[in-house]
Write a protein that holds these residues in place. Structure first.
Motif, PDB file in Angstrom:
ATOM      1  N   ARG A   1      24.783 -63.957 -33.967  1.00  0.00           N
ATOM      2  CA  ARG A   1      25.022 -62.911 -33.075  1.00  0.00           C
ATOM      3  C   ARG A   1      24.296 -62.813 -31.824  1.00  0.00           C
ATOM      4  N   SER A   2      25.021 -62.425 -30.734  1.00  0.00           N
ATOM      5  CA  SER A   2      24.719 -62.527 -29.706  1.00  0.00           C
ATOM      6  C   SER A   2      23.587 -61.557 -29.299  1.00  0.00           C
ATOM      7  N   GLN A   3      22.473 -61.523 -28.711  1.00  0.00           N
ATOM      8  CA  GLN A   3      21.330 -60.588 -28.451  1.00  0.00           C
ATOM      9  C   GLN A   3      21.894 -59.903 -26.902  1.00  0.00           C
ATOM     10  N   GLU A   4      22.565 -59.938 -26.501  1.00  0.00           N
ATOM     11  CA  GLU A   4      23.617 -59.009 -25.213  1.00  0.00           C
ATOM     12  C   GLU A   4      24.287 -57.884 -26.269  1.00  0.00           C
ATOM     13  N   GLY A   5      24.978 -57.878 -27.285  1.00  0.00           N
ATOM     14  CA  GLY A   5      25.245 -56.823 -27.944  1.00  0.00           C
ATOM     15  C   GLY A   5      26.642 -57.630 -28.981  1.00  0.00           C
ATOM     16  N   GLY A   6      27.243 -56.639 -29.535  1.00  0.00           N
ATOM     17  CA  GLY A   6      28.496 -56.698 -30.403  1.00  0.00           C
ATOM     18  C   GLY A   6      28.719 -56.416 -31.296  1.00  0.00           C
ATOM     19  N   ASP A   7      29.281 -56.373 -32.383  1.00  0.00           N
ATOM     20  CA  ASP A   7      28.709 -57.053 -33.597  1.00  0.00           C
ATOM     21  C   ASP A   7      29.640 -58.529 -33.773  1.00  0.00           C
ATOM     22  N   ALA A   8      30.377 -59.683 -33.129  1.00  0.00           N
ATOM     23  CA  ALA A   8      30.486 -60.354 -33.605  1.00  0.00           C
ATOM     24  C   ALA A   8      29.579 -61.503 -33.691  1.00  0.00           C
TER      25      ALA A   8
ATOM     26  N   VAL B   1      28.474 -77.666 -38.769  1.00  0.00           N
ATOM     27  CA  VAL B   1      27.484 -78.279 -37.994  1.00  0.00           C
ATOM     28  C   VAL B   1      26.895 -79.509 -39.404  1.00  0.00           C
ATOM     29  N   ASP B   2      26.374 -80.137 -38.741  1.00  0.00           N
ATOM     30  CA  ASP B   2      25.560 -81.242 -39.298  1.00  0.00           C
ATOM     31  C   ASP B   2      24.188 -81.251 -40.158  1.00  0.00           C
ATOM     32  N   ASP B   3      24.245 -80.115 -39.516  1.00  0.00           N
ATOM     33  CA  ASP B   3      22.446 -79.974 -40.188  1.00  0.00           C
ATOM     34  C   ASP B   3      22.298 -78.819 -40.011  1.00  0.00           C
ATOM     35  N   GLN B   4      22.294 -77.481 -41.485  1.00  0.00           N
ATOM     36  CA  GLN B   4      22.473 -76.032 -41.306  1.00  0.00           C
ATOM     37  C   GLN B   4      20.968 -76.000 -40.197  1.00  0.00           C
ATOM     38  N   ASP B   5      19.323 -76.450 -40.424  1.00  0.00           N
ATOM     39  CA  ASP B   5      18.041 -75.995 -40.715  1.00  0.00           C
ATOM     40  C   ASP B   5      18.004 -76.917 -38.659  1.00  0.00           C
ATOM     41  N   LYS B   6      18.754 -78.167 -38.351  1.00  0.00           N
ATOM     42  CA  LYS B   6      18.624 -77.996 -36.078  1.00  0.00           C
ATOM     43  C   LYS B   6      19.877 -77.026 -36.278  1.00  0.00           C
ATOM     44  N   ALA B   7      21.279 -76.835 -36.347  1.00  0.00           N
ATOM     45  CA  ALA B   7      21.898 -75.477 -35.896  1.00  0.00           C
ATOM     46  C   ALA B   7      21.081 -73.838 -35.575  1.00  0.00           C
ATOM     47  N   LEU B   8      20.708 -74.219 -36.429  1.00  0.00           N
ATOM     48  CA  LEU B   8      19.682 -72.719 -36.552  1.00  0.00           C
ATOM     49  C   LEU B   8      18.747 -72.462 -35.470  1.00  0.00           C
ATOM     50  N   ASP B   9      18.165 -73.777 -35.207  1.00  0.00           N
ATOM     51  CA  ASP B   9      16.923 -73.690 -34.337  1.00  0.00           C
ATOM     52  C   ASP B   9      17.532 -73.964 -32.837  1.00  0.00           C
ATOM     53  N   PHE B  10      18.911 -74.466 -32.798  1.00  0.00           N
ATOM     54  CA  PHE B  10      19.422 -74.927 -31.468  1.00  0.00           C
ATOM     55  C   PHE B  10      19.833 -73.248 -31.132  1.00  0.00           C
ATOM     56  N   TYR B  11      21.556 -72.727 -32.068  1.00  0.00           N
ATOM     57  CA  TYR B  11      21.667 -71.504 -31.678  1.00  0.00           C
ATOM     58  C   TYR B  11      20.222 -70.378 -30.948  1.00  0.00           C
ATOM     59  N   THR B  12      19.645 -70.296 -31.606  1.00  0.00           N
ATOM     60  CA  THR B  12      18.494 -69.170 -32.272  1.00  0.00           C
ATOM     61  C   THR B  12      17.677 -69.357 -30.070  1.00  0.00           C
ATOM     62  N   LYS B  13      16.925 -70.875 -30.299  1.00  0.00           N
ATOM     63  CA  LYS B  13      15.385 -71.375 -30.277  1.00  0.00           C
ATOM     64  C   LYS B  13      15.856 -71.523 -28.581  1.00  0.00           C
ATOM     65  N   VAL B  14      17.525 -72.227 -27.995  1.00  0.00           N
ATOM     66  CA  VAL B  14      18.073 -72.617 -26.969  1.00  0.00           C
ATOM     67  C   VAL B  14      18.957 -72.273 -26.523  1.00  0.00           C
ATOM     68  N   LEU B  15      19.486 -71.404 -26.937  1.00  0.00           N
ATOM     69  CA  LEU B  15      21.176 -70.589 -26.945  1.00  0.00           C
ATOM     70  C   LEU B  15      20.832 -69.313 -26.444  1.00  0.00           C
ATOM     71  N   GLY B  16      19.964 -68.434 -27.435  1.00  0.00           N
ATOM     72  CA  GLY B  16      19.192 -67.773 -27.220  1.00  0.00           C
ATOM     73  C   GLY B  16      19.636 -66.846 -27.964  1.00  0.00           C
ATOM     74  N   PHE B  17      21.009 -66.998 -29.390  1.00  0.00           N
ATOM     75  CA  PHE B  17      20.984 -66.377 -29.996  1.00  0.00           C
ATOM     76  C   PHE B  17      20.183 -64.912 -31.085  1.00  0.00           C
ATOM     77  N   VAL B  18      20.898 -64.829 -31.695  1.00  0.00           N
ATOM     78  CA  VAL B  18      19.551 -63.621 -32.905  1.00  0.00           C
ATOM     79  C   VAL B  18      20.317 -63.775 -34.304  1.00  0.00           C
ATOM     80  N   PRO B  19      19.008 -64.617 -34.849  1.00  0.00           N
ATOM     81  CA  PRO B  19      19.370 -64.919 -36.713  1.00  0.00           C
ATOM     82  C   PRO B  19      20.448 -63.333 -36.781  1.00  0.00           C
ATOM     83  N   SER B  20      21.133 -63.564 -37.812  1.00  0.00           N
ATOM     84  CA  SER B  20      21.789 -62.818 -38.467  1.00  0.00           C
ATOM     85  C   SER B  20      21.511 -62.115 -39.751  1.00  0.00           C
ATOM     86  N   HIS B  21      22.267 -63.184 -40.847  1.00  0.00           N
ATOM     87  CA  HIS B  21      21.484 -63.881 -42.169  1.00  0.00           C
ATOM     88  C   HIS B  21      21.907 -64.978 -42.273  1.00  0.00           C
TER      89      HIS B  21
END
Length: 132
Positions: free
Chosen positions: A43-50, A10-30
């Protein structure tokens, strides 16, 4: 052998974290400091450990790879969804720009969007007999 972690440059980690969590709906893990960058995974909020690591593209090789894939219209990764058309509609309502609308390609339906961080991402719906 299992797939536990994959990376997306990603070209910007803060922007990526916002997009992947707030827009796509992933859950922050680390989110761990690592020098001038951070070790960020979601990670997916639907489960799994990937998990997906949101890696900075600071290495010139990583940046060149990311830019080449984007310019050629090649998704850097793919995420499975239950209903591509519903996911397309949900994400468009959140402002996501698609480069490929839901399209049937043989038994799989897919769509491709830009993640605002330098990548194209594919979402796909597997055939009903292979879902899940």
């Amino acid at each position: 052998m299992r797939i536990k972690l994959t990376s997306v440059f990603v070209d910007d980690q803060d922007k990526a974290l916002d997009f992947y969590t707030k827009v796509l709906g992933f859950v922050p893990s680390h989110d761990i400091p690592a020098g001038q960058y951070r070790w960020i995974t979601v990670r997916s909020q639907e489960g799994g450990d990937a998990e997906v690591a949101l890696e900075p593209n600071a290495n010139p090789a990583a940046k060149a790879y990311q830019e080449a894939l984007f310019e050629q219209g090649i998704p850097i990764t793919a995420f499975e969804v239950d209903d591509v058309r519903a996911e397309h509609d949900r994400l468009r309502q959140r402002g996501v720009q698609f480069t490929t609308p839901p399209t049937e390609t043989g038994p799989v339906t897919l769509a491709v969007f830009a993640d605002t961080c330098g990548n194209l991402i594919q979402v796909y719906q597997p055939p009903a007999d292979q879902a899940g």
